[in-house]
Motif scaffolding. Structure first.
Motif, PDB file in Angstrom:
ATOM      1  N   ALA A  15     -50.839   2.434  49.581  1.00  9.11           N
ATOM      2  CA  ALA A  15     -51.498   2.849  48.424  1.00  9.11           C
ATOM      3  C   ALA A  15     -51.636   2.039  47.276  1.00  9.11           C
ATOM      4  N   ALA A  16     -52.024   0.709  47.743  1.00 13.25           N
ATOM      5  CA  ALA A  16     -51.892  -0.115  46.537  1.00 13.25           C
ATOM      6  C   ALA A  16     -53.070  -0.428  45.814  1.00 13.25           C
ATOM      7  N   LEU A  17     -54.396  -0.010  46.537  1.00 15.46           N
ATOM      8  CA  LEU A  17     -55.829  -0.005  46.155  1.00 15.46           C
ATOM      9  C   LEU A  17     -56.638   0.797  45.743  1.00 15.46           C
ATOM     10  N   ALA A  18     -57.351   0.594  44.739  1.00 21.57           N
ATOM     11  CA  ALA A  18     -58.374   1.710  44.124  1.00 21.57           C
ATOM     12  C   ALA A  18     -59.643   1.733  45.127  1.00 21.57           C
ATOM     13  N   ALA A  19     -59.769   0.461  45.881  1.00 25.47           N
ATOM     14  CA  ALA A  19     -61.283   0.292  46.462  1.00 25.47           C
ATOM     15  C   ALA A  19     -60.971  -0.830  47.360  1.00 25.47           C
ATOM     16  N   VAL A  20     -61.860  -0.689  48.739  1.00 21.61           N
ATOM     17  CA  VAL A  20     -62.018  -1.980  49.651  1.00 21.61           C
ATOM     18  C   VAL A  20     -63.465  -1.847  49.673  1.00 21.61           C
ATOM     19  N   HIS A  21     -64.004  -3.309  49.393  1.00 19.12           N
ATOM     20  CA  HIS A  21     -65.439  -3.629  49.522  1.00 19.12           C
ATOM     21  C   HIS A  21     -65.642  -4.513  50.809  1.00 19.12           C
TER      22      HIS A  21
ATOM     23  N   SER B 214     -73.298   2.398  44.168  1.00 19.29           N
ATOM     24  CA  SER B 214     -73.303   1.188  43.703  1.00 19.29           C
ATOM     25  C   SER B 214     -71.835   0.969  42.984  1.00 19.29           C
ATOM     26  N   PRO B 215     -71.182  -0.220  43.427  1.00 17.60           N
ATOM     27  CA  PRO B 215     -69.879  -0.411  42.758  1.00 17.60           C
ATOM     28  C   PRO B 215     -69.938  -0.893  41.378  1.00 17.60           C
TER      29      PRO B 215
ATOM     30  N   PRO C 124     -82.332  -9.188  42.141  1.00 13.11           N
ATOM     31  CA  PRO C 124     -83.672  -8.677  42.513  1.00 13.11           C
ATOM     32  C   PRO C 124     -83.754  -7.165  42.839  1.00 13.11           C
ATOM     33  N   GLU C 125     -84.994  -6.679  42.917  1.00 21.61           N
ATOM     34  CA  GLU C 125     -85.202  -5.269  43.338  1.00 21.61           C
ATOM     35  C   GLU C 125     -84.817  -4.915  44.731  1.00 21.61           C
ATOM     36  N   GLY C 126     -83.997  -4.024  44.755  1.00 17.93           N
ATOM     37  CA  GLY C 126     -83.668  -3.589  46.086  1.00 17.93           C
ATOM     38  C   GLY C 126     -82.076  -3.923  45.991  1.00 17.93           C
ATOM     39  N   SER C 127     -81.506  -4.611  45.205  1.00 16.69           N
ATOM     40  CA  SER C 127     -80.151  -4.728  45.112  1.00 16.69           C
ATOM     41  C   SER C 127     -79.221  -3.513  45.124  1.00 16.69           C
ATOM     42  N   ILE C 128     -78.184  -3.530  45.912  1.00 17.32           N
ATOM     43  CA  ILE C 128     -76.956  -2.358  45.785  1.00 17.32           C
ATOM     44  C   ILE C 128     -75.785  -2.937  45.432  1.00 17.32           C
ATOM     45  N   VAL C 129     -75.428  -4.073  45.796  1.00 12.86           N
ATOM     46  CA  VAL C 129     -74.128  -4.645  45.450  1.00 12.86           C
ATOM     47  C   VAL C 129     -74.225  -5.964  44.864  1.00 12.86           C
ATOM     48  N   GLY C 130     -75.235  -6.903  44.863  1.00 13.41           N
ATOM     49  CA  GLY C 130     -75.268  -8.093  44.013  1.00 13.41           C
ATOM     50  C   GLY C 130     -74.565  -9.131  45.032  1.00 13.41           C
ATOM     51  N   THR C 131     -74.436  -9.276  45.861  1.00 16.48           N
ATOM     52  CA  THR C 131     -73.857 -10.336  46.797  1.00 16.48           C
ATOM     53  C   THR C 131     -74.750 -11.782  47.210  1.00 16.48           C
ATOM     54  N   ASN C 132     -74.408 -12.688  47.387  1.00 21.17           N
ATOM     55  CA  ASN C 132     -75.340 -13.817  47.799  1.00 21.17           C
ATOM     56  C   ASN C 132     -76.048 -13.577  48.900  1.00 21.17           C
ATOM     57  N   PHE C 133     -75.536 -12.917  50.190  1.00 26.11           N
ATOM     58  CA  PHE C 133     -76.154 -12.421  51.268  1.00 26.11           C
ATOM     59  C   PHE C 133     -77.265 -11.427  51.146  1.00 26.11           C
TER      60      PHE C 133
ATOM     61  N   ALA D  84     -75.926   1.383  54.055  1.00 24.11           N
ATOM     62  CA  ALA D  84     -74.535   1.610  53.154  1.00 24.11           C
ATOM     63  C   ALA D  84     -73.787   2.681  53.396  1.00 24.11           C
ATOM     64  N   THR D  85     -72.796   2.636  53.487  1.00 21.96           N
ATOM     65  CA  THR D  85     -72.061   3.860  53.473  1.00 21.96           C
ATOM     66  C   THR D  85     -70.714   3.678  52.740  1.00 21.96           C
ATOM     67  N   MET D  86     -69.923   5.030  52.535  1.00 27.24           N
ATOM     68  CA  MET D  86     -68.667   4.985  51.652  1.00 27.24           C
ATOM     69  C   MET D  86     -67.734   6.109  52.136  1.00 27.24           C
ATOM     70  N   ALA D  87     -66.636   5.793  52.101  1.00 27.80           N
ATOM     71  CA  ALA D  87     -65.505   6.933  52.637  1.00 27.80           C
ATOM     72  C   ALA D  87     -64.458   7.012  51.505  1.00 27.80           C
ATOM     73  N   ARG D  88     -64.084   7.972  51.364  1.00 28.27           N
ATOM     74  CA  ARG D  88     -63.114   8.240  50.163  1.00 28.27           C
ATOM     75  C   ARG D  88     -61.692   8.788  51.193  1.00 28.27           C
ATOM     76  N   LYS D  89     -60.595   8.514  50.560  1.00 26.63           N
ATOM     77  CA  LYS D  89     -59.362   8.885  50.752  1.00 26.63           C
ATOM     78  C   LYS D  89     -59.026  10.151  50.293  1.00 26.63           C
ATOM     79  N   PRO D  90     -58.727  11.216  50.770  1.00 20.38           N
ATOM     80  CA  PRO D  90     -58.745  12.438  50.076  1.00 20.38           C
ATOM     81  C   PRO D  90     -57.412  12.462  49.214  1.00 20.38           C
ATOM     82  N   GLY D  91     -57.451  13.355  48.148  1.00 19.77           N
ATOM     83  CA  GLY D  91     -56.327  13.190  47.292  1.00 19.77           C
ATOM     84  C   GLY D  91     -56.682  13.545  45.699  1.00 19.77           C
TER      85      GLY D  91
END
Ligand SMILES: C[S@@+](CC[C@H](N)C(=O)[O-])C[C@H]1O[C@@H](n2cnc3c(N)ncnc32)[C@H](O)[C@@H]1O
Length: 212
Positions: free
Chosen positions: A102-108, A174-175, A183-192, A205-212
């Motif tokens: 439980a150390a983290l608020a998010a994993v990207h 988006s985080p 550029p148009e179409g960006s959702i996370v803004g990485t180099n790739f 893209a998908t996202m999952a949450r730890k309940p609580g």
């Protein structure tokens, strides 16, 4: 080989001794702000951008290519981004060794290596044991974000998420507010992401949450 001459990543390249064991991570930053982790940071574009945009949070990027890890850590130093660090390590190993429950608020995880050949699929990061570990290290309410351009890997991501019951799949958000020059179409803004937009590829893209 270094990506840039005269890199001086200093303390921005975080190295924990094995005996440090699992740590809460915020202590590294000397505060109790939430900590987020990016796996496979490449040149550090995302971790730098989100750390700049979100000074009330801490960020750790993990990258196993030494040249990229050093380049990204040096970038954080040049920007005096004291709420971010880079780790040069294999992510699954480092998380198992050093990240407390439980150390983290998010994993990207953005554009992870797709290992397209069937005989290499076992090398893909997003597998059931990885999701178990993500569930362990997330705080209740914490989120995992996954983005890929690779349709077949995305099918696997959705399948392994559907097969487990600990993390709840939720609509992707988006985080971070993207930079004005994204550029148009960006959702996370990485180099790739930038490179693939120029090539006309689409993303999943998908996202999952730890309940609580
Ligand atoms: C395709 S690149 C994407 C880089 C960045 N996320 C982006 O979107 O621009 C994948 C990166 O993840 C790193 N990587 C792959 N597997 C890793 C692992 N198990 N641990 C740490 N880094 C990893 C690779 O070295 C590479 O830099």
């Amino acid at each position: 080989m270094a990506l840039r001459p005269n890199l001086h990543p200093g303390e921005f390249l975080l190295s924990l001794p094995d005996e440090a064991g699992r740590v809460a991570l915020a202590g590294i930053f000397g505060n109790d702000h939430p900590v987020e982790l990016e796996i496979g940071s490449g040149k550090g574009t995302f971790v730098l951008a989100i750390a700049e945009a979100t000074p009330q949070r801490n960020f750790i990027g993990i990258e196993y290519a030494r040249a990229y890890a050093e380049f990204a850590a040096d970038r954080l130093r040049r920007h005096e981004q004291t709420n971010a660090r880079l780790v040069h390590a294999e992510a699954s190993w480092w998380v198992r060794c050093h990240v407390a429950d439980a150390a983290l608020a998010a994993v990207h995880v953005y554009f992870p290596d797709p290992w397209p050949k069937a005989r290499h699929h076992k090398r893909r990061l997003v597998q059931p044991p990885f999701l178990k570990e993500v569930h362990r290290i997330l705080q209740p309410g914490g989120v995992l974000r996954l983005v890929t351009d690779h349709a077949d890997y995305f099918v696997q991501m959705e399948r392994v998420l559907a097969e487990q019951q600990e993390l709840q799949v939720v609509p992707f958000e988006s985080p971070v507010a993207l930079k004005a020059d994204a550029p148009e179409g960006s959702i996370v803004g990485t180099n790739f992401e930038r490179k693939y937009i120029a090539e006309g590829r689409s993303f999943h893209a998908t996202m999952a949450r730890k309940p609580g």
